[in-house]
Design an enzyme around this catalytic site. Structure first.
Site, PDB file in Angstrom:
ATOM      1  CG  ASN A 112      85.598  24.611   8.682  1.00  0.00           C
ATOM      2  OD1 ASN A 112      86.703  24.080   8.697  1.00  0.00           O
ATOM      3  ND2 ASN A 112      84.927  24.771   7.575  1.00  0.00           N
TER       4      ASN A 112
ATOM      5  CG  HIS B 203      82.619  27.540   4.353  1.00  0.00           C
ATOM      6  ND1 HIS B 203      82.399  26.188   4.290  1.00  0.00           N
ATOM      7  CD2 HIS B 203      83.914  27.683   4.735  1.00  0.00           C
ATOM      8  CE1 HIS B 203      83.516  25.545   4.617  1.00  0.00           C
ATOM      9  NE2 HIS B 203      84.448  26.442   4.906  1.00  0.00           N
TER      10      HIS B 203
ATOM     11  CG  HIS C 118      87.654  28.677   8.016  1.00  0.00           C
ATOM     12  ND1 HIS C 118      88.625  27.696   7.969  1.00  0.00           N
ATOM     13  CD2 HIS C 118      86.783  28.373   7.025  1.00  0.00           C
ATOM     14  CE1 HIS C 118      88.355  26.853   6.978  1.00  0.00           C
ATOM     15  NE2 HIS C 118      87.242  27.242   6.390  1.00  0.00           N
TER      16      HIS C 118
ATOM     17  CB  CYS D 282      92.792  27.051   5.154  1.00  0.00           C
ATOM     18  SG  CYS D 282      93.425  27.534   3.526  1.00  0.00           S
TER      19      CYS D 282
ATOM     20  NE  ARG E 209      85.122  19.398   1.835  1.00  0.00           N
ATOM     21  CZ  ARG E 209      85.744  20.564   1.737  1.00  0.00           C
ATOM     22  NH1 ARG E 209      87.073  20.621   1.630  1.00  0.00           N
ATOM     23  NH2 ARG E 209      85.063  21.699   1.791  1.00  0.00           N
ATOM     24  CG  ASP E 210      86.481  22.340   5.223  1.00  0.00           C
ATOM     25  OD1 ASP E 210      87.678  22.230   4.923  1.00  0.00           O
ATOM     26  OD2 ASP E 210      85.871  23.422   5.188  1.00  0.00           O
TER      27      ASP E 210
END
Length: 329
Positions: free
Chosen positions: A260, A218, A220, A251, A25-26
């Site tokens: 990430n 979470h 990065h 992002c 997803r990310d």
């Protein structure tokens, strides 16, 4: 099914760390190239087989907004589900939640920001508007018997405002738990602004205040502190971490930044340190090595490039001659 609130630190003599995959997803949502549906399904199946405890499979946003994930329903319905693995989906609104529930998501991941500015810029809503929408979505999920996780972006800093007070982060978490009934919260380092002592402080404060709530961190790796932040989180009591295979992701508010934290790099480091991640690193690396061909460019993963610490290399072809000359001296 495993108790979501079981925070026991030790399993079989080694401390258990739960690795949660967000790359499908990310990671894939920011790629220019569309990864074909059957390839997405194969990637999720490979990650399931590798032992990730949770996989954020996709996002039920508008296909116009993120065309890379326009096949969300098909992917979530056609993956091969492994018992014990939680298959999660990010949902931005009530319609997205309905689509995810119809597609048999085990968990809905709801998102808003701890930063006033970032919430407006990213979600086009005030924080109170976001909270009201998330509360409505959470109610629908709970009525359907689907778990809810709330991800709080910019928990460790905002790229437009700077530092976000710890008290602000914790107050939003209180509202998620007490007013919304969220079973789980993710504190997100959206643009890689976190640093280890900050991570330790916020993790300890969250654990003390919400001991029965599942906590995920979470991170990065935007400024190269991803692994250090994971280790700081572990020392402070965290045991669940999002990561992205191949290190893909990123992002839009940190252009050119790395993505990430890389799942295989974190697993490799933790395994060497004696933690129990439950992840088959060979299978995980195999999945990550598929990515360059699918997305059309190299990936950040240093482990894919360099191999594991004890992936040894052959001696030079003329090594015996070198040995003989050295011994003859």
């Amino acid at each position: 099914m495993k108790d979501r609130h079981d925070h026991s630190a030790w399993s079989g003599g080694a401390r258990r760390i739960y690795m949660q995959e967000v790359g499908t997803r990310d990671g894939l949502q920011v790629e220019e190239r569309f990864v074909e549906t059957e390839d997405k399904i194969a990637l999720v199946d490979a990650l399931s087989a590798a032992g990730l405890v949770k996989i954020e499979v996709t996002s039920f946003v508008s296909p116009k907004a993120i065309p890379q994930l326009r096949d969300a329903e098909t992917v979530l319905r056609e993956i091969r589900r492994v018992p014990g693995v939680v298959y999660s989906a990010l949902v931005p609104n009530l319609r997205g939640a309905e689509r995810a529930i119809e597609s048999k998501a085990d968990e809905l991941n709801l998102v808003m920001s701890a930063s006033v500015t970032h919430n407006l810029a990213n979600l086009r809503m005030t924080q109170e508007q976001s909270f009201a929408g998330l509360a409505e979505t959470a109610k629908v999920a709970q009525q359907a018997g689907v778990a809810v996780n709330v991800s709080l972006s910019c928990s460790f800093g905002c790229p437009m405002e700077g530092d976000v007070p710890e008290a602000t982060v914790l107050d939003w978490c209180r509202r998620y738990v007490d007013e919304m009934g969220a079973q789980a919260v993710t504190l997100c380092d959206t643009t890689g602004m976190a640093y280890p002592t900050q991570v330790a402080s916020l993790t300890q404060a969250f654990r003390a205040r919400f001991p029965k709530t599942e906590l995920t961190l979470h991170f990065h790796n935007t400024r190269g502190m991803g692994l250090a932040n994971v280790l700081a989180g572990i020392d402070a009591g965290a045991d669940r971490f999002d990561a992205s295979f191949g290190g893909i992701g990123g992002c839009p508010y940190a252009p050119g930044a790395t993505g990430n934290v890389c799942t295989e790099e974190i697993v490799h480091a933790l395994d060497l340190m004696g933690y129990d991640t439950g992840v088959d690193l060979t299978r995980l690396l195999s999945a990550s090595k598929r990515l360059p061909a699918l997305i059309g460019h190299d990936i950040p993963s240093q482990l894919v490039k360099a191999g594991r610490r004890l992936d040894l290399h052959p001696t030079p072809a003329d090594f015996e001659q070198i040995r003989a000359r050295a011994e003859a001296r």
